[in-house]
Scaffold this active site. Structure first.
Site, short mmCIF file in Angstrom:
data_model
loop_
_atom_site.label_atom_id
_atom_site.label_comp_id
_atom_site.label_asym_id
_atom_site.label_seq_id
_atom_site.Cartn_x
_atom_site.Cartn_y
_atom_site.Cartn_z
N ASN A 83 0.84 -1.19 0.00
CA ASN A 83 0.00 0.00 0.00
C ASN A 83 0.88 1.25 0.00
OD1 ASN A 83 -2.33 1.71 0.37
ND2 ASN A 83 -3.35 -0.03 1.35
N HIS A 113 23.21 1.19 12.88
CA HIS A 113 24.26 2.14 13.23
C HIS A 113 24.84 1.76 14.59
CE1 HIS A 113 23.34 4.96 9.97
NE2 HIS A 113 22.07 4.68 10.20
N SER A 149 -0.91 -1.47 8.94
CA SER A 149 -0.35 -0.14 8.71
C SER A 149 0.68 0.25 9.76
CB SER A 149 -1.46 0.91 8.68
OG SER A 149 -2.17 0.92 9.90
N ALA A 167 -0.99 -3.32 13.59
CA ALA A 167 -0.69 -1.93 13.22
C ALA A 167 0.20 -1.26 14.25
CB ALA A 167 -1.99 -1.15 13.06
N THR A 172 11.46 -6.29 16.18
CA THR A 172 12.89 -6.32 16.47
C THR A 172 13.42 -7.73 16.67
OG1 THR A 172 12.51 -6.06 18.84
CG2 THR A 172 12.81 -4.04 17.55
N ARG A 187 5.64 -8.34 20.00
CA ARG A 187 5.68 -9.64 20.68
C ARG A 187 4.55 -10.52 20.16
NH1 ARG A 187 9.12 -9.12 25.03
NH2 ARG A 187 9.49 -6.98 25.75
N ARG A 190 -0.60 -14.41 20.12
CA ARG A 190 -1.17 -15.76 20.13
C ARG A 190 -0.97 -16.39 18.77
NH1 ARG A 190 -5.95 -16.12 17.37
NH2 ARG A 190 -7.14 -14.20 16.98
#
Length: 205
Positions: A83, A113, A149, A167, A172, A187, A190
């Site tokens: 999108n 970095h 999004s 969203a 990470t 995280r 489920r």
């Protein structure tokens, strides 16, 4: 090794290297060119994408605007959909499977970095130009995933097959197959199961 080879291998490299700077400028120019088109200009868009993102699967669609560092290091499977406002900083390979949907304002960012400013700050070359040290980590997104999004996926992350990322998430760490994951940091909430079948949700409509 060239600076490009170092970059793609995840080693510390100099992004001011001329060949890299030229490749980025090319991708930025092609991105701007694509962003000046609209969805009715299918042939023109396809020609631009053939240069910008040559490794894309059948039926891949980029709504635009799009923003790429290189473009050529992104690989998509069949029926990929992105999108508005997709950003891909593909300093390391970004590999996306089949039937993946990406919502508006998402970013796939491989660069890393250094944490210490002593290592991160700009420095001076003997010729008087400035540069910094960077490295990057690849991103892999499996088949049949949906990134909602405003999702950011950081370098080094592997998202498994059949996942949904909520969203606003910042991913990470790896996400296992068939998971709904969300949050900052993202995280696993489920697993996604047969109980999520749309036939069982019709009472909600």
């Amino acid at each position: 090794m060239t600076e490009t080879e170092k970059m793609l291998a995840g080693k510390i490299y100099d992004p001011s290297d001329q060949s890299l700077a030229t490749a980025r400028a090319r991708a930025h120019a092609l991105s701007r060119k694509y962003n000046e088109t609209d969805e009715t200009e299918e042939e023109k868009r396809a020609a631009i994408l053939d240069e910008l993102v040559p490794c894309r699967g059948e039926g891949s669609y980029f709504q635009g605007p799009v923003y790429f560092d290189y473009g050529i290091y992104l690989t998509t499977g069949a029926h990929f959909y992105a999108n508005f406002n997709l950003t891909v900083l593909d300093c390391c390979p970004v590999t996306i499977g089949n039937d993946v949907m990406i919502g508006p304002n998402c970013a796939l960012v491989t660069p890393v970095h250094p944490l210490r400013y002593q290592d991160r700050n700009m420095r001076l070359k003997p010729d008087g130009t400035f540069f910094d040290y960077e490295y990057a980590k690849p991103i892999t997104i499996g088949d049949n995933c949906w990134l909602a999004s405003n999702v950011t996926v950081c370098g080094g992350v592997h998202i498994g097959n059949g996942c949904v990322i909520g969203a606003g998430s910042v991913v990470t760490r790896d996400v296992p197959d068939n998971s709904f994951a969300a949050g900052n940091p993202c995280r696993v909430v489920r697993p996604i199961t047969d109980e999520d079948a749309i036939e069982l949700k019709r009472q909600l409509f």
